[in-house]
Design a protein around this motif. Structure first.
Motif, PDB file in Angstrom:
ATOM      1  N   LEU A 163       0.815  -1.215   0.000  1.00  0.00           N
ATOM      2  CA  LEU A 163       0.000   0.000   0.000  1.00  0.00           C
ATOM      3  C   LEU A 163       0.845   1.261   0.000  1.00  0.00           C
ATOM      4  O   LEU A 163       0.494   2.260  -0.632  1.00  0.00           O
ATOM      5  N   VAL A 164       1.967   1.231   0.701  1.00  0.00           N
ATOM      6  CA  VAL A 164       2.820   2.418   0.719  1.00  0.00           C
ATOM      7  C   VAL A 164       3.393   2.677  -0.669  1.00  0.00           C
ATOM      8  O   VAL A 164       3.526   3.815  -1.103  1.00  0.00           O
ATOM      9  N   GLN A 177       2.053   1.952  -3.583  1.00  0.00           N
ATOM     10  CA  GLN A 177       1.070   2.455  -4.525  1.00  0.00           C
ATOM     11  C   GLN A 177       0.935   3.959  -4.324  1.00  0.00           C
ATOM     12  O   GLN A 177       1.157   4.463  -3.233  1.00  0.00           O
ATOM     13  N   SER A 178       0.529   4.646  -5.381  1.00  0.00           N
ATOM     14  CA  SER A 178       0.379   6.083  -5.178  1.00  0.00           C
ATOM     15  C   SER A 178      -1.063   6.485  -4.916  1.00  0.00           C
ATOM     16  O   SER A 178      -1.313   7.605  -4.529  1.00  0.00           O
ATOM     17  N   ARG A 179      -1.955   5.556  -5.084  1.00  0.00           N
ATOM     18  CA  ARG A 179      -3.347   5.874  -4.762  1.00  0.00           C
ATOM     19  C   ARG A 179      -3.983   4.687  -4.040  1.00  0.00           C
ATOM     20  O   ARG A 179      -3.432   3.597  -4.072  1.00  0.00           O
ATOM     21  N   PRO A 180      -5.139   4.928  -3.421  1.00  0.00           N
ATOM     22  CA  PRO A 180      -5.839   3.824  -2.752  1.00  0.00           C
ATOM     23  C   PRO A 180      -6.127   2.691  -3.726  1.00  0.00           C
ATOM     24  O   PRO A 180      -6.400   2.927  -4.895  1.00  0.00           O
ATOM     25  N   ASP A 228      -5.706   2.248   1.668  1.00  0.00           N
ATOM     26  CA  ASP A 228      -4.530   3.084   1.501  1.00  0.00           C
ATOM     27  C   ASP A 228      -3.676   2.966   2.759  1.00  0.00           C
ATOM     28  O   ASP A 228      -4.155   2.536   3.806  1.00  0.00           O
ATOM     29  N   ALA A 229      -2.422   3.371   2.658  1.00  0.00           N
ATOM     30  CA  ALA A 229      -1.559   3.357   3.830  1.00  0.00           C
ATOM     31  C   ALA A 229      -2.040   4.409   4.824  1.00  0.00           C
ATOM     32  O   ALA A 229      -2.580   5.437   4.439  1.00  0.00           O
TER      33      ALA A 229
END
Lengths: 264, 264
Positions: free
Chosen positions: A30-31, A33-36, A76-77
DNA sequence: TGTTTCATTTCATATAATGAAATATCATTT
DNA sequence: AAATGATATTTCATTATATGAAATGAAACA
């Protein structure tokens, strides 16, 4: 016992919990990735079932490590990572011990100032006192630096354990810019020079146009416990820095060292 | 179905994994400690067995969330938390969108500049451009601020959802200093004033002797997406700030807003 | 209104986490 | 050099509990 070797080669997992492993991988995913991302996508990326991932996300969310977008329901993170990261940074004794000297150093040199420490063989930026430029955004606390391609790193090679410098010089030396030292031999020569001088530079070796001037901080036993540096455009910190800059940085490092003397 | 209510009251744990829960509690416990702790102590603190905690620590360590002191064998929080925290911070669009304006704002006002966002109803500092003072160490990225006792918070109450301001005004208002607003009524009046002016201050309300001047950042739909502020000694930012400072902060916020217009 | 895209819950099954106790390791003291 | 005490680490039987497939629910979209 020879069994250990057999075991290690046969099953690379000596102990630990696979459930937790999966959950941690989910956080790291999750971290990155740039989006949820949607639950199904996470499950697929980690080759696990939606139900399993879902339950882990629920627990992670309860602890703040993960958040769920209120609109889309995607995951998301969570900000807990930021909060814990900052709490952890503050815990390093050297950060509070050095703070005032670092501010003074910045004011006297006009350049950004950084403080690094080696934790588990990783060179980590622990503190940044900003100057007036934007280059320093590449030097945020939490950033990892390369030993062979940073002034901080050279300090740790020159004044740290011989094993480390040997290992680094023998390993792969990634070139960040054309000026990065990529030959083990050249690196060892540079290390010797740094040890002799008591300070290190890395002109154009991390980012082109940027130079860093670093010096070591020791504790009461003469053991290396940190490194400090000024960071600025090559225009302000020449490849061969002016004597006053050297005096300032080395002096500040020495004063921080002295301040650590009465400590454990 | 009424079963849901029954279940919720009988067992407060709707879903999730207890194994993971325990492991996360271990991480948080380690971050809170100021030094490495022995396995047995962690196990006792979390009322679990050494073996269980041990295996979790092994996995956590493999991921870098936990480290083991090479000398004592004791366990400690790992730097991964710092690295992930910084990576996460960078992901917020507004951080990169605002960066240059924030630098300019600092240079023009001479004060430290902060950027905040609300994530899951928590007011978080996302960016700090340092000035020349030390007060700003209380405003590091990752820090949580109180809605009722910070200039940033007042912006979010004044320009955010009415539910939030109602909830905060009705809740407990902790006094950080004698000047902190602790009455819900006074807070609502202050919020109204902020909404009218378009900016907020919090003189002596967080730290005595320190004032903050904040303004809202909106996206293309006029939705509040961030707040920026200058932070400095009351000596430099008066309780009733001078018009030029107000113009600078509000202007910078407006320019950042404009910059967000063409984005999603 | 129907369709897609998500999250969430259910349930039977066996995997995988668990705790007590034994063992190993290491540094420090006698 | 041997003994001590602090620590981590491994073993093993037991069953608690994590698991995946599939069903359901909820919401956004067209």
């Amino acid at each position: 016992m020879t069994l250990d070797t057999d075991k290690a080669s046969a099953k690379a997992v000596p102990a630990g919990t696979s459930t937790l492993d999966l959950a941690l991988r989910a956080v790291e995913y999750l971290v990155l990735q740039s989006r949820p991302v949607a639950l199904a996508q996470i499950a697929e990326a980690l080759s696990s079932s939606k139900a399993t991932i879902y339950r882990h996300l629920v627990t992670l969310q309860r602890h703040g490590f993960v958040r769920q977008d209120p609109n889309t329901g995607r995951y998301d993170a969570g900000i807990k990572l930021m909060v814990l990261g900052e709490a952890l940074r503050q815990r390093f004794d050297i950060v509070s011990a050095a703070r005032e000297e670092l501010m003074t150093l910045r004011d006297r040199t006009g350049q950004a100032v950084t403080l690094c420490d080696v934790i588990d063989e990783e060179l980590i930026v622990l503190e940044l006192i900003q100057g007036r430029t934007m280059i320093e955004f590449a030097m945020r606390p939490g950033t990892r630096l390369a030993f062979h391609a940073s002034a901080h790193g050279k300090i740790w090679l020159a004044f740290g354990s011989p094993e480390r410098s040997r290992a680094v010089a023998a390993g792969e030396l990634k070139a960040w810019t054309p000026s990065t030292i990529v030959s083990g031999e050249a690196l060892l020569a540079e290390i010797a020079r740094v040890r002799e001088h008591g300070w290190a530079t890395a002109p154009d070796q991390v980012i082109t146009g940027v130079n860093t001037l670093a010096a070591p901080v020791f504790d009461h036993r003469k053991a290396l416990v940190g490194s400090i540096a000024i960071v600025g455009a090559t225009q302000f910190i020449a490849p061969e820095p002016n004597p006053e800059q050297i005096r300032e940085v080395v002096g500040a490092a020495a004063r921080i060292s002295r301040g650590l003397t009465w400590k454990d």
